[in-house]
Design a protein around this motif. Structure first.
Motif, PDB file in Angstrom:
ATOM      1  N   VAL A   1       0.642  10.718  -4.745  1.00  0.00           N
ATOM      2  CA  VAL A   1       0.318  10.254  -5.726  1.00  0.00           C
ATOM      3  C   VAL A   1       0.324   8.738  -5.580  1.00  0.00           C
ATOM      4  O   VAL A   1       1.734   8.237  -5.332  1.00  0.00           O
ATOM      5  N   ILE A   2      -0.611   7.756  -5.585  1.00  0.00           N
ATOM      6  CA  ILE A   2      -0.453   6.380  -5.492  1.00  0.00           C
ATOM      7  C   ILE A   2      -0.082   5.708  -6.937  1.00  0.00           C
ATOM      8  O   ILE A   2      -0.585   6.295  -7.986  1.00  0.00           O
ATOM      9  N   PRO A   3       0.913   4.729  -6.859  1.00  0.00           N
ATOM     10  CA  PRO A   3       1.323   4.277  -8.098  1.00  0.00           C
ATOM     11  C   PRO A   3       0.394   3.616  -8.620  1.00  0.00           C
ATOM     12  O   PRO A   3      -0.367   2.933  -7.960  1.00  0.00           O
ATOM     13  N   ARG A   4       0.459   3.607 -10.055  1.00  0.00           N
ATOM     14  CA  ARG A   4      -0.465   2.916 -10.907  1.00  0.00           C
ATOM     15  C   ARG A   4      -0.665   1.441 -10.467  1.00  0.00           C
ATOM     16  O   ARG A   4      -1.779   1.057 -10.455  1.00  0.00           O
ATOM     17  N   ASP A   5       0.416   0.683 -10.344  1.00  0.00           N
ATOM     18  CA  ASP A   5       0.386  -0.750  -9.961  1.00  0.00           C
ATOM     19  C   ASP A   5      -0.182  -1.011  -8.787  1.00  0.00           C
ATOM     20  O   ASP A   5      -0.913  -1.775  -8.489  1.00  0.00           O
ATOM     21  N   GLN A   6       0.122  -0.121  -7.813  1.00  0.00           N
ATOM     22  CA  GLN A   6      -0.461  -0.414  -6.310  1.00  0.00           C
ATOM     23  C   GLN A   6      -2.032  -0.019  -6.492  1.00  0.00           C
ATOM     24  O   GLN A   6      -2.647  -0.761  -5.939  1.00  0.00           O
ATOM     25  N   ALA A   7      -2.235   0.916  -7.209  1.00  0.00           N
ATOM     26  CA  ALA A   7      -3.655   1.212  -7.234  1.00  0.00           C
ATOM     27  C   ALA A   7      -4.530   0.051  -7.877  1.00  0.00           C
ATOM     28  O   ALA A   7      -5.682  -0.208  -7.192  1.00  0.00           O
TER      29      ALA A   7
ATOM     30  N   THR B   1       4.344  15.168  -4.769  1.00  0.00           N
ATOM     31  CA  THR B   1       4.342  13.888  -5.501  1.00  0.00           C
ATOM     32  C   THR B   1       4.228  12.521  -4.560  1.00  0.00           C
ATOM     33  O   THR B   1       4.030  11.505  -5.059  1.00  0.00           O
TER      34      THR B   1
END
Length: 64
Positions: free
Chosen positions: A5-11, A2
């Motif tokens: 995985v790049i956090p959604r907000d960061q992406a 895990t």
């Protein structure tokens, strides 16, 4: 696993930053007259579409 995985907000923030830099670069090139006529027409078409969408989303008052 895990950790990769790049956090959604960061992406989303990274994608917006790239888009903002591209918009600034296009605006500079356009102001300096470095866009081809074809690309200038594309920019104008996109601006018209954006203005149309903004006008559609703006609530209108009924003249009574």
């Amino acid at each position: 696993m895990t950790g990769d995985v790049i956090p959604r907000d960061q992406a989303i923030a990274a994608a917006r930053a790239v888009l903002d830099r591209a918009r600034v670069r296009i605006a500079r090139d356009r102001a300096a007259g470095r866009l081809s006529p074809e690309h200038e027409l594309i920019c104008r078409r996109l601006e018209r579409e954006q203005a149309r969408r903004a006008a559609e989303q703006t609530p209108r008052r009924n003249a009574a």
